[in-house]
Design an enzyme around this catalytic site. Structure first.
Site, PDB file in Angstrom:
ATOM      1  N   HIS A   1      10.924 -10.540  31.737  1.00 45.09           N
ATOM      2  CA  HIS A   1      10.411 -11.309  30.599  1.00 45.09           C
ATOM      3  C   HIS A   1       9.165 -10.626  30.036  1.00 45.09           C
ATOM      4  O   HIS A   1       8.363 -10.044  30.779  1.00 45.09           O
ATOM      5  CB  HIS A   1      10.042 -12.724  31.025  1.00 45.09           C
ATOM      6  CG  HIS A   1      11.157 -13.465  31.688  1.00 45.09           C
ATOM      7  ND1 HIS A   1      12.365 -13.698  31.068  1.00 45.09           N
ATOM      8  CD2 HIS A   1      11.254 -14.023  32.921  1.00 45.09           C
ATOM      9  CE1 HIS A   1      13.152 -14.376  31.888  1.00 45.09           C
ATOM     10  NE2 HIS A   1      12.502 -14.579  33.015  1.00 45.09           N
TER      11      HIS A   1
ATOM     12  N   GLU B   1       6.474 -17.243  35.185  1.00 43.52           N
ATOM     13  CA  GLU B   1       7.141 -18.375  35.820  1.00 43.52           C
ATOM     14  C   GLU B   1       6.917 -18.345  37.326  1.00 43.52           C
ATOM     15  O   GLU B   1       6.356 -17.398  37.881  1.00 43.52           O
ATOM     16  CB  GLU B   1       8.639 -18.342  35.528  1.00 43.52           C
ATOM     17  CG  GLU B   1       9.336 -17.087  36.022  1.00 43.52           C
ATOM     18  CD  GLU B   1      10.769 -16.953  35.512  1.00 43.52           C
ATOM     19  OE1 GLU B   1      11.270 -17.864  34.844  1.00 43.52           O
ATOM     20  OE2 GLU B   1      11.386 -15.909  35.801  1.00 43.52           O
TER      21      GLU B   1
ATOM     22  N   HIS C   1      13.448  -9.223  38.121  1.00 41.27           N
ATOM     23  CA  HIS C   1      13.852 -10.228  39.086  1.00 41.27           C
ATOM     24  C   HIS C   1      15.262 -10.715  38.805  1.00 41.27           C
ATOM     25  O   HIS C   1      15.805 -10.519  37.716  1.00 41.27           O
ATOM     26  CB  HIS C   1      12.886 -11.417  39.053  1.00 41.27           C
ATOM     27  CG  HIS C   1      12.833 -12.116  37.723  1.00 41.27           C
ATOM     28  ND1 HIS C   1      12.113 -11.630  36.645  1.00 41.27           N
ATOM     29  CD2 HIS C   1      13.422 -13.255  37.279  1.00 41.27           C
ATOM     30  CE1 HIS C   1      12.260 -12.434  35.609  1.00 41.27           C
ATOM     31  NE2 HIS C   1      13.053 -13.443  35.969  1.00 41.27           N
TER      32      HIS C   1
ATOM     33  N   ARG D   1      17.895  -8.831  29.514  1.00 44.93           N
ATOM     34  CA  ARG D   1      18.814  -8.454  30.590  1.00 44.93           C
ATOM     35  C   ARG D   1      18.863  -6.934  30.723  1.00 44.93           C
ATOM     36  O   ARG D   1      19.049  -6.224  29.737  1.00 44.93           O
ATOM     37  CB  ARG D   1      20.222  -8.983  30.307  1.00 44.93           C
ATOM     38  CG  ARG D   1      20.335 -10.484  30.269  1.00 44.93           C
ATOM     39  CD  ARG D   1      21.800 -10.916  30.222  1.00 44.93           C
ATOM     40  NE  ARG D   1      21.904 -12.280  29.755  1.00 44.93           N
ATOM     41  CZ  ARG D   1      22.229 -12.635  28.521  1.00 44.93           C
ATOM     42  NH1 ARG D   1      22.506 -11.703  27.624  1.00 44.93           N
ATOM     43  NH2 ARG D   1      22.284 -13.895  28.181  1.00 44.93           N
TER      44      ARG D   1
END
Length: 321
Positions: free
Chosen positions: A102, A119, A177, A197
């Site tokens: 991200h 996150e 991740h 992605r």
């Protein structure tokens, strides 16, 4: 109107890697492979509506517009887009997620009004042998990463770690991740739906077509020297104390064990979000009581003041730093 703890109707999202495990929390799922339950959200791709009390039927965006800082606190808005700053999810991973990364708030190719995405994950359940991809192996550079992607051997660059229930992972923007099959996770994140992605196992999406990859954006935003990701096993032996799991510029998340009655209080700076991980009990405040059970998520307004958690349960607490 007097403030009170808010509970929301989740927005369910079908994902190619999802399943039906969220039903264990008493949630009603639509048909299909449900990978994400957006439990508390104020995003163009999913806005949750209140299901309890005087505000029932209102979206989180409507509450934001009507009650503003009274409910969310002086820090309770994104400075970039004015929205509620966090997104709370439950994730059911019956298959591997794509290898992804991200961006942060400052990436110049973010969609207009979109935030970056830092996150954290708290593992609610994990099947024997479950694992995740968490960061890069030592000495991976942009050049070696790009070459590995081109030669279809990206897995050589990735760090795999085993997981079990109770593990916690902090995932700052820029951390490569992927959740893998067999894990059920609570996720606290910035209010963002931007994912790049890198690799998706050459599988088709829900529409039967290969899912889009974002190689150049991924290579641009990866933190090759490390983004500050941290992990921990979170065993609690004593009730009534908070264990810090993640402390970021965007949220603080803590874990606590409730045994009996635990008196707490909000501050004028920030709302509080509670995610019930295990057990059951209630939230009590001056004007009422609300039952609480595993899988449920609650938004405590900044203006509520004194309240308590009661029962026998494990909870997460998240708020703005």
């Amino acid at each position: 109107m007097k403030p009170y703890p808010l509970q929301f109707q989740p927005e369910m999202k079908e994902r190619v890697w999802g399943g039906r495990a969220l039903e264990r929390f008493g949630l009603t799922l639509p048909e299909g492979h449900i990978g994400e339950g957006w439990m508390i959200g104020d995003h163009p791709n999913g806005t949750t509506k209140v299901v309890n009390g005087e505000l029932a039927g209102l979206g989180l965006d409507e509450i934001r517009e009507t009650y503003g800082k009274t409910f969310f606190g002086s820090k309770g808005f994104s400075e970039k887009n004015g929205r509620f700053p966090l997104l709370i999810k439950l994730l059911d991973c019956q298959d591997d997620l794509s290898v992804q990364v991200h961006p942060n708030d400052h990436y110049d190719k973010l969609p207009p009004g979109e935030l970056g995405k830092t996150e954290m994950w708290y593992v609610l359940d994990a099947k024997p042998g479950a694992k995740i991809i968490y960061g890069l192996n030592p000495d991976v550079t942009r050049e070696t990463m790009a070459q590995a992607i081109a030669e279809n051997r990206i897995m050589d660059c990735l760090n795999e770690v085993p997981v079990q229930a109770g593990d916690s992972f902090y995932i700052p923007a820029g951390t490569v991740h992927a959740l893998c099959s067999g894990v059920l996770v609570a996720e606290i994140q910035q209010n963002s739906d931007t994912t790049y992605r890198i690799y998706d196992y050459d599988r088709p999406g829900l529409d039967g077509k290969p899912r889009e990859l974002h190689i150049e954006d991924s290579l641009n935003v990866i933190a090759y020297k490390g983004a500050g990701a941290t992990r921990m096993t979170t065993e609690l032996s004593q009730s009534g104390e908070w264990l810090t799991l993640a402390q970021s510029p965007y949220f603080v998340t803590e874990k606590g064990l409730v045994q009996g009655d635990w008196s707490l209080s909000t501050s004028a700076d920030s709302f509080v979000i509670h995610v019930v991980c295990e057990g059951s009990g209630s939230i009590r405040w001056a004007d009422g009581e609300l039952a609480a059970a595993a899988g449920q998520c609650f938004l405590i307004p900044a203006s509520l003041g004194s309240y308590s958690l009661h029962g026998d349960m494990t909870v997460l607490r998240s708020y703005l730093p």
